[in-house]
Design a protein around this motif. Sequence first.
Motif, PDB file in Angstrom:
ATOM      1  N   LEU A 155       0.853  -1.192   0.000  1.00 25.04           N
ATOM      2  CA  LEU A 155       0.000   0.000   0.000  1.00 25.04           C
ATOM      3  C   LEU A 155       0.887   1.239   0.000  1.00 25.04           C
ATOM      4  O   LEU A 155       1.271   1.754   1.060  1.00 25.04           O
ATOM      5  CB  LEU A 155      -0.926  -0.010   1.218  1.00 25.04           C
ATOM      6  N   GLU A 156       1.213   1.700  -1.180  1.00 28.87           N
ATOM      7  CA  GLU A 156       2.225   2.740  -1.335  1.00 28.87           C
ATOM      8  C   GLU A 156       1.790   4.079  -0.738  1.00 28.87           C
ATOM      9  O   GLU A 156       2.548   4.721   0.002  1.00 28.87           O
ATOM     10  CB  GLU A 156       2.564   2.896  -2.816  1.00 28.87           C
ATOM     11  N   LYS A 157       0.589   4.522  -1.058  1.00 26.34           N
ATOM     12  CA  LYS A 157       0.118   5.823  -0.589  1.00 26.34           C
ATOM     13  C   LYS A 157       0.054   5.870   0.938  1.00 26.34           C
ATOM     14  O   LYS A 157       0.547   6.813   1.571  1.00 26.34           O
ATOM     15  CB  LYS A 157      -1.257   6.124  -1.180  1.00 26.34           C
ATOM     16  N   GLU A 158      -0.538   4.840   1.542  1.00 25.85           N
ATOM     17  CA  GLU A 158      -0.658   4.792   2.999  1.00 25.85           C
ATOM     18  C   GLU A 158       0.707   4.665   3.667  1.00 25.85           C
ATOM     19  O   GLU A 158       0.966   5.262   4.707  1.00 25.85           O
ATOM     20  CB  GLU A 158      -1.552   3.629   3.425  1.00 25.85           C
ATOM     21  N   GLY A 159       1.599   3.889   3.064  1.00 23.04           N
ATOM     22  CA  GLY A 159       2.927   3.717   3.629  1.00 23.04           C
ATOM     23  C   GLY A 159       3.751   4.990   3.612  1.00 23.04           C
ATOM     24  O   GLY A 159       4.428   5.320   4.591  1.00 23.04           O
ATOM     25  N   GLU A 160       3.693   5.714   2.496  1.00 30.91           N
ATOM     26  CA  GLU A 160       4.406   6.992   2.405  1.00 30.91           C
ATOM     27  C   GLU A 160       3.871   7.982   3.435  1.00 30.91           C
ATOM     28  O   GLU A 160       4.639   8.716   4.076  1.00 30.91           O
ATOM     29  CB  GLU A 160       4.269   7.566   0.993  1.00 30.91           C
ATOM     30  N   ALA A 161       2.548   8.004   3.604  1.00 27.27           N
ATOM     31  CA  ALA A 161       1.937   8.922   4.566  1.00 27.27           C
ATOM     32  C   ALA A 161       2.368   8.576   5.990  1.00 27.27           C
ATOM     33  O   ALA A 161       2.656   9.474   6.801  1.00 27.27           O
ATOM     34  CB  ALA A 161       0.411   8.874   4.441  1.00 27.27           C
ATOM     35  N   MET A 162       2.430   7.301   6.305  1.00 27.64           N
ATOM     36  CA  MET A 162       2.837   6.893   7.642  1.00 27.64           C
ATOM     37  C   MET A 162       4.287   7.271   7.913  1.00 27.64           C
ATOM     38  O   MET A 162       4.630   7.774   8.988  1.00 27.64           O
ATOM     39  CB  MET A 162       2.645   5.377   7.798  1.00 27.64           C
ATOM     40  N   ALA A 163       5.164   7.044   6.949  1.00 24.53           N
ATOM     41  CA  ALA A 163       6.576   7.402   7.122  1.00 24.53           C
ATOM     42  C   ALA A 163       6.740   8.910   7.309  1.00 24.53           C
ATOM     43  O   ALA A 163       7.517   9.362   8.160  1.00 24.53           O
ATOM     44  CB  ALA A 163       7.385   6.923   5.926  1.00 24.53           C
ATOM     45  N   THR A 164       6.008   9.693   6.543  1.00 22.35           N
ATOM     46  CA  THR A 164       6.060  11.152   6.675  1.00 22.35           C
ATOM     47  C   THR A 164       5.587  11.584   8.052  1.00 22.35           C
ATOM     48  O   THR A 164       6.184  12.455   8.699  1.00 22.35           O
ATOM     49  CB  THR A 164       5.193  11.810   5.585  1.00 22.35           C
ATOM     50  N   GLU A 165       4.515  10.970   8.519  1.00 24.09           N
ATOM     51  CA  GLU A 165       3.968  11.312   9.843  1.00 24.09           C
ATOM     52  C   GLU A 165       4.963  11.038  10.963  1.00 24.09           C
ATOM     53  O   GLU A 165       5.070  11.811  11.917  1.00 24.09           O
ATOM     54  CB  GLU A 165       2.688  10.500  10.077  1.00 24.09           C
ATOM     55  N   LEU A 166       5.728   9.944  10.832  1.00 20.77           N
ATOM     56  CA  LEU A 166       6.603   9.526  11.925  1.00 20.77           C
ATOM     57  C   LEU A 166       7.977  10.188  11.902  1.00 20.77           C
ATOM     58  O   LEU A 166       8.712  10.098  12.879  1.00 20.77           O
ATOM     59  CB  LEU A 166       6.745   8.005  11.913  1.00 20.77           C
ATOM     60  N   GLY A 167       8.340  10.845  10.800  1.00 20.24           N
ATOM     61  CA  GLY A 167       9.562  11.637  10.806  1.00 20.24           C
ATOM     62  C   GLY A 167      10.734  11.046  10.063  1.00 20.24           C
ATOM     63  O   GLY A 167      10.640   9.991   9.436  1.00 20.24           O
ATOM     64  N   ARG A 168      11.870  11.715  10.150  1.00 21.16           N
ATOM     65  CA  ARG A 168      13.006  11.416   9.273  1.00 21.16           C
ATOM     66  C   ARG A 168      13.673  10.082   9.555  1.00 21.16           C
ATOM     67  O   ARG A 168      14.383   9.547   8.704  1.00 21.16           O
ATOM     68  CB  ARG A 168      14.050  12.540   9.365  1.00 21.16           C
ATOM     69  N   ASP A 169      13.472   9.511  10.727  1.00 23.24           N
ATOM     70  CA  ASP A 169      14.077   8.210  11.034  1.00 23.24           C
ATOM     71  C   ASP A 169      13.174   7.042  10.649  1.00 23.24           C
ATOM     72  O   ASP A 169      13.425   5.892  11.044  1.00 23.24           O
ATOM     73  CB  ASP A 169      14.428   8.124  12.527  1.00 23.24           C
ATOM     74  N   VAL A 170      12.126   7.347   9.887  1.00 21.66           N
ATOM     75  CA  VAL A 170      11.232   6.306   9.383  1.00 21.66           C
ATOM     76  C   VAL A 170      11.113   6.471   7.876  1.00 21.66           C
ATOM     77  O   VAL A 170      10.835   7.563   7.381  1.00 21.66           O
ATOM     78  CB  VAL A 170       9.838   6.381  10.028  1.00 21.66           C
ATOM     79  N   LYS A 171      11.350   5.398   7.138  1.00 25.28           N
ATOM     80  CA  LYS A 171      11.232   5.426   5.683  1.00 25.28           C
ATOM     81  C   LYS A 171      10.262   4.338   5.234  1.00 25.28           C
ATOM     82  O   LYS A 171       9.959   3.406   5.981  1.00 25.28           O
ATOM     83  CB  LYS A 171      12.591   5.236   5.013  1.00 25.28           C
ATOM     84  N   PHE A 172       9.800   4.469   3.991  1.00 25.07           N
ATOM     85  CA  PHE A 172       8.862   3.496   3.434  1.00 25.07           C
ATOM     86  C   PHE A 172       9.400   2.920   2.139  1.00 25.07           C
ATOM     87  O   PHE A 172       9.990   3.627   1.320  1.00 25.07           O
ATOM     88  CB  PHE A 172       7.499   4.130   3.161  1.00 25.07           C
ATOM     89  N   MET A 173       9.177   1.617   1.939  1.00 23.20           N
ATOM     90  CA  MET A 173       9.465   0.976   0.662  1.00 23.20           C
ATOM     91  C   MET A 173       8.282   0.110   0.260  1.00 23.20           C
ATOM     92  O   MET A 173       7.728  -0.626   1.093  1.00 23.20           O
ATOM     93  CB  MET A 173      10.715   0.091   0.758  1.00 23.20           C
ATOM     94  N   LYS A 174       7.911   0.187  -1.004  1.00 26.65           N
ATOM     95  CA  LYS A 174       6.918  -0.735  -1.528  1.00 26.65           C
ATOM     96  C   LYS A 174       7.559  -2.113  -1.609  1.00 26.65           C
ATOM     97  O   LYS A 174       8.691  -2.257  -2.071  1.00 26.65           O
ATOM     98  CB  LYS A 174       6.435  -0.293  -2.906  1.00 26.65           C
ATOM     99  N   HIS A 175       6.807  -3.144  -1.180  1.00 29.42           N
ATOM    100  CA  HIS A 175       7.449  -4.436  -0.952  1.00 29.42           C
ATOM    101  C   HIS A 175       6.426  -5.551  -1.101  1.00 29.42           C
ATOM    102  O   HIS A 175       5.428  -5.596  -0.371  1.00 29.42           O
ATOM    103  CB  HIS A 175       8.023  -4.418   0.478  1.00 29.42           C
ATOM    104  N   ASP A 176       6.670  -6.450  -2.013  1.00 33.20           N
ATOM    105  CA  ASP A 176       5.895  -7.675  -2.119  1.00 33.20           C
ATOM    106  C   ASP A 176       6.631  -8.731  -1.310  1.00 33.20           C
ATOM    107  O   ASP A 176       7.692  -9.218  -1.726  1.00 33.20           O
ATOM    108  CB  ASP A 176       5.763  -8.106  -3.585  1.00 33.20           C
ATOM    109  N   VAL A 177       6.083  -9.088  -0.157  1.00 29.19           N
ATOM    110  CA  VAL A 177       6.798  -9.969   0.769  1.00 29.19           C
ATOM    111  C   VAL A 177       6.942 -11.391   0.268  1.00 29.19           C
ATOM    112  O   VAL A 177       7.670 -12.201   0.871  1.00 29.19           O
ATOM    113  CB  VAL A 177       6.118  -9.979   2.161  1.00 29.19           C
ATOM    114  N   THR A 178       6.284 -11.719  -0.843  1.00 31.99           N
ATOM    115  CA  THR A 178       6.398 -13.072  -1.407  1.00 31.99           C
ATOM    116  C   THR A 178       7.535 -13.187  -2.419  1.00 31.99           C
ATOM    117  O   THR A 178       7.762 -14.281  -2.958  1.00 31.99           O
ATOM    118  CB  THR A 178       5.087 -13.507  -2.081  1.00 31.99           C
TER     119      THR A 178
END
Length: 243
Positions: free
Chosen positions: A39-62
């Motif tokens: 979930l790219e949009k939600e993940g980017e928003a969460m990383a932005t909310e939590l600050g510079r020590d949190v990053k997001f990557m799109k990831h298919d865990v399979t």
Amino acid sequence: MGRLDGKVAIITGGARGMGASHAKRFSEEGAKVMITDILEKEGEAMATELGRDVKFMKHDVTKSLDWERVVAETESAFGPVSVLVNNAGIALLKSIEKMTEAQYRRVIDINQVSVFLGMKYVLSSMRKTENGSIINISSISGLKGNSESIAYSASKFAIRGMTKSAAIEFGAEGIRVNSVHPGITETPMVRKSRVSKLAREIPLQRTAQPVEVSNMVVYLASDESSYVTGADFVIDGGLTGKL
């Protein structure tokens, strides 16, 4: 001083629900966090909310290649990975008769194979820390069977066994592996219309809040749990105590 100061964590399925709760608590306790999700949009928003020590990557865990990329980019951004939270998962309630082979395999791939891949590909980075912690999110469905839950229960039972095997295999290298078994938790995966009915079956008479599970995950990620490995941690308000 945070309980996770100096820790570098990967949290899969971290864009929303329980994974987002884990990411928030890790951030509050001083960890550097890579959130991964499809979930790219939600993940980017969460990383932005939590600050510079949190990053997001799109990831298919399979996908192995996705795991290699996530571990490499996390190490590049923050340093060697010291904590992995295998949280990504899906549920599918369907009878054995009506479930297709493709549906069954999809649940197993996302819930179970992803845990194998995560442990496999994080190992080389985690060895550099000499103090790693892998936390595999199972479920009380990994402790007991349920109707119309053949694939989900199979995947969650498997996580418990995989955790114990990995704990034995990795122990000499200082890497701990534990499983967490949440009960009924108020996340998007749990339909709100069912919550009040389900709560009546729980000895504590309520469902869990995601942060209550996250607090256990923080403990297992921290040095407070330095002699804990190969263990199951049940957070279900006493529900499985009735078995």
